[in-house]
Design a protein around this motif. Sequence first.
Motif, PDB file in Angstrom:
ATOM      1  N   HIS A 252       0.814  -1.222   0.000  1.00  0.00           N
ATOM      2  CA  HIS A 252       0.000   0.000   0.000  1.00  0.00           C
ATOM      3  C   HIS A 252       0.843   1.265   0.000  1.00  0.00           C
ATOM      4  O   HIS A 252       0.405   2.306  -0.507  1.00  0.00           O
ATOM      5  CB  HIS A 252      -0.941   0.008   1.224  1.00  0.00           C
ATOM      6  N   TRP A 253       2.034   1.227   0.593  1.00  0.00           N
ATOM      7  CA  TRP A 253       2.858   2.440   0.639  1.00  0.00           C
ATOM      8  C   TRP A 253       3.799   2.543  -0.564  1.00  0.00           C
ATOM      9  O   TRP A 253       4.637   3.444  -0.628  1.00  0.00           O
ATOM     10  CB  TRP A 253       3.630   2.538   1.951  1.00  0.00           C
TER      11      TRP A 253
ATOM     12  N   THR B 208       2.073  -0.794   6.237  1.00  0.00           N
ATOM     13  CA  THR B 208       1.559   0.518   5.841  1.00  0.00           C
ATOM     14  C   THR B 208       0.993   1.276   7.043  1.00  0.00           C
ATOM     15  O   THR B 208       0.293   0.700   7.882  1.00  0.00           O
ATOM     16  CB  THR B 208       0.469   0.347   4.774  1.00  0.00           C
TER      17      THR B 208
ATOM     18  N   VAL C  88      -2.718   6.692   3.089  1.00  0.00           N
ATOM     19  CA  VAL C  88      -1.400   6.117   3.390  1.00  0.00           C
ATOM     20  C   VAL C  88      -0.426   7.253   3.651  1.00  0.00           C
ATOM     21  O   VAL C  88      -0.285   8.176   2.832  1.00  0.00           O
ATOM     22  CB  VAL C  88      -0.900   5.247   2.222  1.00  0.00           C
TER      23      VAL C  88
ATOM     24  N   ASN D 268       5.325   4.130   6.527  1.00  0.00           N
ATOM     25  CA  ASN D 268       5.555   2.692   6.684  1.00  0.00           C
ATOM     26  C   ASN D 268       6.359   2.411   7.941  1.00  0.00           C
ATOM     27  O   ASN D 268       7.174   3.226   8.372  1.00  0.00           O
ATOM     28  CB  ASN D 268       6.300   2.132   5.472  1.00  0.00           C
TER      29      ASN D 268
END
Length: 870
Positions: free
Chosen positions: A160-161, A794, A801, A804
Motif C-alpha cells: 500500500h505504501w 503501511t 497512506v 511505513n
Amino acid sequence: MSRILNAINTHLRRDLKACRRLRQISERSISCTTQRRSEEDDGAGALGKRLKDTAETVIIGGGCVGVSLAYHLAKAGQKDVVLLEKSELTAGSTWHAAGLTTYYHPGINLKKIHYYSIKLFEQLEAETGQAVGFHQPGSIRIASTPVRVDELKYQMTRTHWHPTPQFLIGPEKIQELFPLLNMDKVLAGLYNPGDGHIDPYSLTMAMAAGARMYGAQIYNPAPVTGLTPTSDGKWDVQTRHGTIRANRIVNATGFWARELGQMIGFEHPTIPVHHQYVVTATVPEVKALKSELPVIRDLEGSYYLRQERDGLLFGPYEREHNMVLQDSWVRDGVPPGFGKELFESDLDRIMDHVEMAMEMVPVLKNADIINIVSGPITYTPDLLPMVGPHQGARNYWTAIGFGYGIIHSGGVGKFLSDWIMTGEPPYDLIECDPNRYGKWTTVPYMCAKARESYGFNNVVGYPKEERFAGRPTSRVSGLYELLKDKASMGFHAGWEQPHYFYKPGDDTGYKPSFRRTNWFGPVGRECKLVMEKVGVIDLTPFGKFVVKGKDSHKLLDRLFANTMPKVGVTNISHMLTSRGRVYAEVTITQHAPGEFFLVTGSGSELHDLRWIEKEAADGGYEVDITNVTDDIGVLGVAGPNSRKVLQKLTEEDMSDSGFKFLHCKSIKLAGIPIKATRISYTGELGWELYMDIKDMAAVYEALMEAGQEEGIDNFGTYAMASLRLEKGFRGWGAEMNCDTNPLEAGLDYFIKLNKPADFIGKQALLDIKAQGLKRKLAYLALDTDNIDPEGNETIWYNGKVVGNTTSGAYSYTSQQSLAFAYVPIDLATIGQKVEVELLGKKYPATVIQEPLVLTEPTRTRLQKKAKSRA
C-alpha cells in the motif's frame, strides 16, 4: 482421458512433433553456431567494424539485462559504452523466456525494479521505433487455502505504501476477469492491473536500438578471452578482435557468469536450472473471448498460465525432488557453441502440475500441445540476482543470477546505470548485493539451495522465514555443536545463530505463521532473563575488520560521520553516501594507536568492506585492511548479574568505575585472552567478548559454570530484537539504509557535522538540515491482538497512506506491540494517533516518547544524580 494427457502420454512413448520441432530449432542454432565459430576464427573482420581501444564501461553479455544497462548508460550520457556479446543478442536464457511481466514482488526493494521495468516497456516502442510485443491484461495470484488468503493480506500491507497497483479481490471479480477458471477452490486473488507479458527478443532488440541511438557500441560475435586488471584499477578486456582498456567491466553473461568470473578468480554461485513451459494450439473457448485473459499464478499448483495468441501457455515450478539442475556446467563449463539451444523436455517431471492446471482451467483438458520449451535459466542460492560492484576486484561489477531476467531487465539496467554515474546506489537493494555470498558458498551448498529455491517459487512466504537446505555451511561458531539441539537456528550470511532456545515442555521446531507462534513464549522468557538476571548470546556472525597503518585514522575520518574513538574506547559510527544516505552502521574501537577494530552486521560484511576498500584505493591511503570475521568468535553477556559472573573469571576490575561504558580492554577470562567491550545491543548492562573462535566453547562453558548462582542462561536474536526496540535502538537495514538520511532517522548524536574532517556526505547533510526534514522516524505503541508488526507495514491516517513501519516486535516489558515508522514530520509528535495495517486490519497506534525502557547506562547515570542531590 483428456486430449492434453493423451498428447503427453504420446510424447512419453515417442517424440512429439513439438519436440521434433524444438530439436530442429536447436539444429538450426547449432548450424548458426558453427557458422559463427568460423566467423570468429576470421578475426576482427567478422565484426564489420573496428573494435574500440578504450571504453568507460564494457558490458559483457548481450541478453536483456546487459543490453538494458548499455541502453541506460548511453541514455544517461556516458560516452564510451561498449557491449560485447559472444554470439548474438538474446542467446542464453533471454530468447526462450516466457516473458512474464509483473509489478508484484514479495520483497520491498525489488518492487521498485519491477515498477520501473513495466513503465519502461510501456514507452520503449515509441522511443526507439521498435515493436516490443507488450501485452498488459493484468495478473491474478490465486489463493485457494485460508493461509494463502493471509499471505495475500500480508503482501497487501507491504504494498500500500508503494506506487505499485495491487488489489485484493474476491471470487466474483476473479471469475469476471478470468471466466475459464474452475471456481470451486478459489477463495481470493491478488490482482495487479498492468501486468502481462512481453516478447523477450523484441524487447532486447528495442533496447539495443536505443543503446545505439544514444551512442553505445555493440559488438558481436566478440567472445571475451581474457581479463587483466591494471595497477590503476582499470581492465584490459581481451577478445579475438583486439583488447579494450575499460574503466570498469560488468559481468552480464547469464549462465556463463561462473566462467567469466573464474577468469579473475571468482566462483560465482550461479547454476542453470531446467525450466519447462507448454504451449497449446488454439483453444476455442479462448478464441471466443473478447479480451485477453489475465495471467494467473496458481500458488498451490505452483504454475503460471497465460494466453498465447488463441491458445494457452503454462509453466510449472517442480518440487525439489523433481526439478533438474544442469550441474555438469558448473563442473565442466557450458558446452562450446551452446547459445540458442534447448534441453530435451521431460513431461514426467511436471505431470502433477499439469493435472492441477487442468483442474483449475478445465479447457486445458481438450487442448493440443504444439510446443514444449525446456531451457536453462540461472539461479543463485536464494533466487535473487547479484547486482552491483563486487568486493575483491576493483571496478568489477556483476548483473548475473537472474531467474526472472525479463521483468528485472529494465529496472536493473537503470539501477546500475544510476550507481555507475553517481557513485552510489539510487536506493537500497542490499538483498541483491553480490557480496552477500562468500567463500562459504560452496558448490554443494549452491546446488542444494538452488533446488530448494526453485521449489520455493510458490510456497507460502511467511515472516521470519527459514530455509534449511545446504545447512550448516562451513561457517559455524565454536558453540554450534553445543547449542544446535537446544535452539531454533537462524541463517545469517552463512552462519548458524540461535533465534531462541527450547525448554522442556516447549512446542519446538520451526512453525512459521503470520501471527504469534511457538517462539512467542520462549522469547518472552529470554527477555525476562536478560532484564532480571544474565544471559549469553552468540554474536559471532558480526562482520569484523582490522584497519591499521599510517593513514588509518585519516581514512576512517573520511569514511565515518562520527569522530574516531581514542585508544581503548568504542563508538558507533556511520558511513554515508555523497547524498547523505546511511550506507552502513559500524562499531569502531581503537585497540592501539592507529589500529582500529570495526564491527558490522552479518548481512553487510563484504558490502561494507568493499566500500572501505574502494575509498582506500581511490584515495591512495596507506593502510592495511584485514577481514577477520571467520577468525574471531563473539559472545554477548548481558543483564544486571553479568558483572558478577565476569568478575568471578577475571582479575580485571569490572566495576562501573573500573570498566566504563563504551570502553574496551584486553583481559583474560578463565585464563583465555579476550578483547572485552562494555556494550550491549540489548541496552542492559553487558559486554561483548571477542576471542579466537577456537576458544569459544571453553569461554562459554566457564561462563555457564560461573553464573549458576546468578541464574545464567542462553538467549537468542529474537529476544535481542525485542529488547533493542524497547530501548529505542535503531537497526541498520531497517531504520537506516540507502533510502534514509541519519537526521530523519534520529541519529544526530552520532553525526559530527562540526568535526574538521570532510567526511563523505557532510555537505549533503548540511543542505538537508538547512532545507528541513519532510519526514521523521516515529516510535509507535500499537493496540494489537495475536499479531505484531515486523516492518514494512503501511501506516494510515484519516484514510490515507502516510508512511511505513521499519521494524516491530512485542515488548514483553510493557506488554504491547512496538514499532518504528517513518511518517510526515507533522505526524511525528508525541501523542499523535495513526493506524498500522496488519493482515488486512488497521490497528490503532500512538506516537510515544522513546525509549520505552531506559538503557542501563542511563538508569545508572540518573541514579547517581539522584544520590548526589540527596
